[in-house]
Motif scaffolding. Structure first.
Motif, short mmCIF file in Angstrom:
data_model
loop_
_atom_site.label_atom_id
_atom_site.label_comp_id
_atom_site.label_asym_id
_atom_site.label_seq_id
_atom_site.Cartn_x
_atom_site.Cartn_y
_atom_site.Cartn_z
N GLU A 7 1.47 52.78 47.92
CA GLU A 7 1.28 52.26 49.27
C GLU A 7 -0.14 51.74 49.46
OE1 GLU A 7 4.64 54.89 49.00
OE2 GLU A 7 2.52 55.24 48.53
N ARG A 8 -1.14 52.45 48.92
CA ARG A 8 -2.52 51.98 49.06
C ARG A 8 -2.75 50.71 48.26
NH1 ARG A 8 -7.43 56.08 48.67
NH2 ARG A 8 -6.56 56.55 50.73
N VAL A 9 -2.20 50.66 47.06
CA VAL A 9 -2.34 49.44 46.25
C VAL A 9 -1.73 48.25 46.99
CG1 VAL A 9 -1.63 48.29 44.13
CG2 VAL A 9 -2.40 50.66 44.05
N LEU A 46 -7.29 35.66 41.43
CA LEU A 46 -8.41 36.52 41.04
C LEU A 46 -8.17 36.95 39.60
CD1 LEU A 46 -8.68 38.90 44.14
CD2 LEU A 46 -10.07 36.87 43.66
N VAL A 47 -9.21 36.89 38.78
CA VAL A 47 -9.14 37.37 37.40
C VAL A 47 -10.23 38.43 37.25
CG1 VAL A 47 -9.30 36.80 34.96
CG2 VAL A 47 -8.27 35.17 36.55
N LEU A 48 -9.81 39.68 37.05
CA LEU A 48 -10.74 40.81 37.03
C LEU A 48 -10.68 41.52 35.68
CD1 LEU A 48 -9.73 42.28 40.51
CD2 LEU A 48 -11.53 40.60 40.04
N ARG A 49 -11.84 41.87 35.18
CA ARG A 49 -11.91 42.73 34.00
C ARG A 49 -12.10 44.17 34.48
NH1 ARG A 49 -16.24 44.80 31.96
NH2 ARG A 49 -15.60 44.38 29.82
N PRO A 50 -11.98 45.19 33.60
CA PRO A 50 -12.19 46.57 34.05
C PRO A 50 -13.57 46.71 34.72
CG PRO A 50 -11.12 46.59 31.94
CD PRO A 50 -11.45 45.15 32.23
N SER A 51 -13.57 47.06 35.99
CA SER A 51 -14.77 47.05 36.82
C SER A 51 -14.41 47.73 38.14
CB SER A 51 -15.20 45.60 37.09
OG SER A 51 -14.24 44.96 37.91
N PRO A 52 -15.37 47.90 39.05
CA PRO A 52 -15.02 48.46 40.36
C PRO A 52 -13.96 47.64 41.10
CG PRO A 52 -17.38 48.63 40.02
CD PRO A 52 -16.84 47.85 38.87
N ASP A 53 -14.06 46.30 41.06
CA ASP A 53 -13.03 45.47 41.70
C ASP A 53 -11.66 45.69 41.07
OD1 ASP A 53 -14.63 44.32 43.64
OD2 ASP A 53 -15.13 42.57 42.43
N PHE A 54 -11.64 45.78 39.75
CA PHE A 54 -10.42 46.03 38.98
C PHE A 54 -9.77 47.33 39.45
CE2 PHE A 54 -8.32 47.79 35.20
CZ PHE A 54 -7.72 46.69 34.60
N ARG A 55 -10.59 48.39 39.57
CA ARG A 55 -10.06 49.69 39.98
C ARG A 55 -9.65 49.68 41.45
NH1 ARG A 55 -14.42 51.09 36.75
NH2 ARG A 55 -15.76 51.56 38.52
N PHE A 56 -10.36 48.92 42.27
CA PHE A 56 -10.04 48.85 43.69
C PHE A 56 -8.62 48.35 43.92
CE2 PHE A 56 -9.98 46.38 47.69
CZ PHE A 56 -10.30 47.37 48.59
N LEU A 57 -8.17 47.41 43.08
CA LEU A 57 -6.83 46.85 43.24
C LEU A 57 -5.79 47.53 42.34
CD1 LEU A 57 -7.58 43.05 43.69
CD2 LEU A 57 -7.03 44.76 45.43
N GLY A 58 -6.13 48.70 41.82
CA GLY A 58 -5.14 49.50 41.12
C GLY A 58 -5.07 49.30 39.63
N GLY A 59 -5.98 48.48 39.07
CA GLY A 59 -5.97 48.29 37.62
C GLY A 59 -6.40 49.55 36.90
N GLY A 60 -5.93 49.70 35.68
CA GLY A 60 -6.35 50.89 34.94
C GLY A 60 -5.35 51.36 33.91
N ASN A 61 -4.44 50.49 33.50
CA ASN A 61 -3.44 50.89 32.50
C ASN A 61 -3.80 50.44 31.09
OD1 ASN A 61 -1.77 52.12 34.42
ND2 ASN A 61 -0.87 50.14 34.98
N GLY A 62 -5.07 50.15 30.87
CA GLY A 62 -5.52 49.79 29.53
C GLY A 62 -5.51 48.31 29.23
N LEU A 73 -17.02 52.84 44.38
CA LEU A 73 -16.47 52.62 43.04
C LEU A 73 -17.53 52.04 42.12
CD1 LEU A 73 -12.97 51.16 43.97
CD2 LEU A 73 -13.39 53.31 42.76
N GLY A 74 -18.51 51.36 42.68
CA GLY A 74 -19.63 50.83 41.92
C GLY A 74 -20.94 51.46 42.38
N PRO A 75 -21.99 51.38 41.56
CA PRO A 75 -23.28 51.98 41.92
C PRO A 75 -24.13 51.09 42.79
CG PRO A 75 -23.41 51.07 39.71
CD PRO A 75 -21.99 50.86 40.17
N ASP A 76 -23.73 49.83 42.98
CA ASP A 76 -24.53 48.89 43.76
C ASP A 76 -23.59 47.91 44.44
OD1 ASP A 76 -26.36 47.17 44.83
OD2 ASP A 76 -27.37 46.66 42.97
N GLU A 77 -23.27 48.19 45.69
CA GLU A 77 -22.34 47.35 46.44
C GLU A 77 -22.79 47.33 47.89
OE1 GLU A 77 -18.69 50.44 47.24
OE2 GLU A 77 -18.86 49.71 45.18
N GLY A 78 -21.97 46.83 48.79
CA GLY A 78 -22.33 46.81 50.19
C GLY A 78 -22.07 48.15 50.85
N PRO A 79 -22.74 48.43 51.98
CA PRO A 79 -23.72 47.57 52.64
C PRO A 79 -25.09 47.68 51.97
CG PRO A 79 -23.50 49.61 53.86
CD PRO A 79 -22.50 49.68 52.74
#
Length: 330
Positions: free
Chosen positions: A4-6, A25-41, A265-271
């Motif tokens: 549901e969150r994804v 959007l084309v995302l590699r493993p990163s905070p954005d990747f994890r934000f949208l539910g990526g993580g299956n390798g 999810l990342g060490p340097d983001e907003g705000p």
């Protein structure tokens, strides 16, 4: 994440894509990747208006005739060239950064756990034998403590002694730690997917002359920043509060350039403190006021703060007052 969150995040991302004129959007493993539910390798996550695909071949999923494609800020050069996509490439952050500003309650709890673990590592550091060791050796010991605490990735680790505490970007070196040295120690890492940074001020045997006075100014700036961090004030008000305190003591030209930045999810983001983004409940940021006097010493503290409807909440216990400054045994 729950399905549901994804789905909710994908819906928000697709709305933002439409507003920004981004076709995919084309995302590699990163905070954005994890934000949208990526993580299956998979190597990449591709999001279009009607598709979500984890794949090793992102070009296959980008719609034919796409004009603008948002790519991950952490994309490597060889990955960018390997995409072979005939479209304008723009930062995916234009779509996703605003969506990541406010955290869900369980995310704030995860950031808090990360902050407490980082602080616990620095608490354990007080029990180590610092006198006669090098900055590099102590950094290695802290890294081991962090990994033993469950840290998935040590993102930044700083040990600076004496005159090196006055260098904002100092990396641990061969400088030997001696009695009378000021020490700056900080740890930024990722625990259970979420990031936090904590920085503390130590002294060996006894603080150097005037060091406690500088440290007290940094703590006063921190208190002023927390008083200013009330939604919907702009994040710039927090940085301004830090600057006003430090300027008023004569240390203004030695103040750190930045008062803090968002973490999650990342060490340097907003705000990013200093910018005009209105603060809102659910935002989490690292507050890090600092003073660096060249060739003398510096003082810096860092803690993760969560915005609420009322007053901000510091997610770690916070630094001690000057009278209780951590003094390490010789």
């Amino acid at each position: 994440m729950t399905p549901e969150r994804v789905e909710a995040r994908l819906k928000a991302a697709r709305t933002a894509m439409d507003e920004e004129g981004v076709d995919a959007l084309v995302l590699r493993p990163s905070p954005d990747f994890r934000f949208l539910g990526g993580g299956n390798g998979a190597a990449f996550l591709v999001v279009t208006r009607d598709t979500l695909a984890e794949t090793a071949d992102p070009a296959r999923w980008v719609p034919e005739g796409a004009r603008r494609v948002g790519v991950d800020a952490e994309m490597r050069v060889r990955e960018l060239f390997g995409l072979a996509i005939e479209a304008e490439l723009v930062p995916a952050s234009s779509v996703l950064a605003p969506l990541r500003l406010r955290k869900e309650p369980d995310e704030i709890a995860a950031v808090e756990r990360a902050a407490l673990r980082a602080e616990e590592v620095l608490r354990q550091a007080r029990e180590l034998a610092w006198f006669g060791a090098s900055e590099r050796a102590m950094a290695a010991a802290l890294r081991m403590l962090a990994l033993e605490s469950g840290c998935e990735e040590v993102l930044a680790l700083r040990v600076a002694a004496g005159e090196n505490t006055a260098r904002a970007a100092h990396l641990p070196g061969d400088r030997v730690i001696n009695p009378g040295d000021a020490l700056l120690v900080s740890l930024c890492g990722r625990w259970d997917g979420y990031c936090a940074e904590v920085a503390r001020v130590f002294a060996v045997a006894e603080p150097p002359e005037d060091f406690e006075a500088m440290y007290s100014v940094v703590l006063a700036a921190r208190r002023a920043a927390l008083a200013a961090a009330r939604p919907p004030a702009p994040a710039a008000d927090v940085a301004r509060a830090v600057a006003e305190v430090i300027d008023g003591t004569g240390y203004g030209r030695f103040a750190a350039a930045h008062a803090g930045r968002g973490v999650g999810l990342g060490p340097d983001e907003g705000p990013r403190l200093g910018e005009g983004t209105p603060l809102a409940p659910g935002m989490t940021f690292c507050l890090e006021p600092a003073i660096y006097v060249p060739e003398l010493f510096g003082a810096r503290v860092a803690d993760v703060v969560a915005c609420t409807e009322a007053e901000p909440v510091v997610l770690s216990s916070g630094p001690p007052e000057p009278a209780a400054l951590h003094v390490l045994e010789r």
